[in-house]
Design an enzyme around this catalytic site. Structure first.
Site, PDB file in Angstrom:
ATOM      1  N   HIS A 134       1.303  -1.130   0.095  1.00  0.00           N
ATOM      2  CA  HIS A 134      -0.502   0.328  -0.023  1.00  0.00           C
ATOM      3  C   HIS A 134       1.255   1.257  -0.132  1.00  0.00           C
ATOM      4  O   HIS A 134       2.109   1.010   0.409  1.00  0.00           O
ATOM      5  CB  HIS A 134      -0.795  -0.050   1.161  1.00  0.00           C
ATOM      6  CG  HIS A 134      -1.684   1.336   1.463  1.00  0.00           C
ATOM      7  ND1 HIS A 134      -2.137   2.797   1.371  1.00  0.00           N
ATOM      8  CD2 HIS A 134      -3.308   0.882   0.773  1.00  0.00           C
ATOM      9  CE1 HIS A 134      -2.591   3.348   1.559  1.00  0.00           C
ATOM     10  NE2 HIS A 134      -3.905   2.674   0.730  1.00  0.00           N
TER      11      HIS A 134
ATOM     12  N   GLU B 202      -2.140   2.282  -7.803  1.00  0.00           N
ATOM     13  CA  GLU B 202      -2.989   3.691  -6.345  1.00  0.00           C
ATOM     14  C   GLU B 202      -1.856   4.872  -7.044  1.00  0.00           C
ATOM     15  O   GLU B 202      -0.631   4.854  -6.918  1.00  0.00           O
ATOM     16  CB  GLU B 202      -2.663   3.181  -5.598  1.00  0.00           C
ATOM     17  CG  GLU B 202      -3.039   1.904  -4.595  1.00  0.00           C
ATOM     18  CD  GLU B 202      -2.898   2.289  -3.340  1.00  0.00           C
ATOM     19  OE1 GLU B 202      -3.844   2.596  -2.252  1.00  0.00           O
ATOM     20  OE2 GLU B 202      -1.539   1.634  -2.577  1.00  0.00           O
TER      21      GLU B 202
END
Length: 214
Positions: A56, A128
């Site tokens: 992430h 992302e």
């Protein structure tokens, strides 16, 4: 759903009857040892997790998770019979330098080292763009779609076209009720990894119940 570690079991017990699965926000890649504060894959598996986020953007930028560490996490998740969601994406500086494709290709290549074609059936990719997370800046749906299409060419070169087309690639960059319909209308976007908006029930409900294009 990816709640913080202390709430995994509580959330799992709350949502499992309605068919919602639960995942962990991260794990450490060692099974045992003196790693105070870390969480092993066996721990999150024992409370019923099915997915684990790996790489992430906040883990990369704030906790300095390297591609080698992320690769080890991905393989550890797969070895345990769980499913990794591998997050990749460029920073604002890399975006401004127009090297987003190169950055994403490098991350994808490094983070999937040692992952077999068969194991890719359990891998989800999440794009992302770091510069679009919590900044007010927006990655347009068509731009995101182009990156997703490019990622499939990278997967085809690493594996084959079958893997490239079968792999679920989600978008995760400040997804909102206002942007979700347009994002999900794009042919290469298979889903959304929702961050801050998931903390507001009204917003999250609208995102989950996005309006499908004809």
């Amino acid at each position: 759903l990816f709640p913080p570690h202390p709430f995994l079991r509580l959330v799992k017990d709350t949502v499992e009857d309605v068919g919602i699965t639960v995942g962990a926000q991260s794990i450490f890649f060692e099974d045992k040892g003196a790693y105070t504060g870390s969480v092993a894959i066996s721990m999150v598996r024992s409370v019923g997790c099915e997915y684990v986020l790996c790489g992430h953007s906040e883990r990369r930028t704030l906790f300095n998770d390297s591609d080698d560490a992320i690769n080890r996490k991905v393989k550890k998740v797969l070895e345990a019979g769980l499913k990794p969601i591998l997050c990749i994406g460029e920073t604002k500086t890399e975006y401004d330098l127009k090297i987003k494709n190169e950055v994403c290709a490098m991350q994808l290549s490094k983070d999937l080292v040692g992952v077999t074609k068969e194991q890719m059936e359990d891998v989800v990719i999440a794009y992302e763009p770091v510069w679009a997370i919590g900044t007010g800046l927006v990655c347009g749906s068509e731009d995101a779609n182009e990156v997703h299409a490019y990622l499939r060419t990278v997967l085809a070169s690493l594996y084959d076209d079958e893997v490239a087309q079968a792999t679920r690639i989600q978008y995760g960059g400040s997804v909102t009720p206002e942007s979700v319909d347009e994002l999900m209308a794009q042919p290469e976007i298979d889903g959304c990894l929702v961050g801050g908006a998931s903390l507001v029930a009204e917003k999250f409900g609208r995102i989950i119940n996005y309006v499908k294009s004809d």
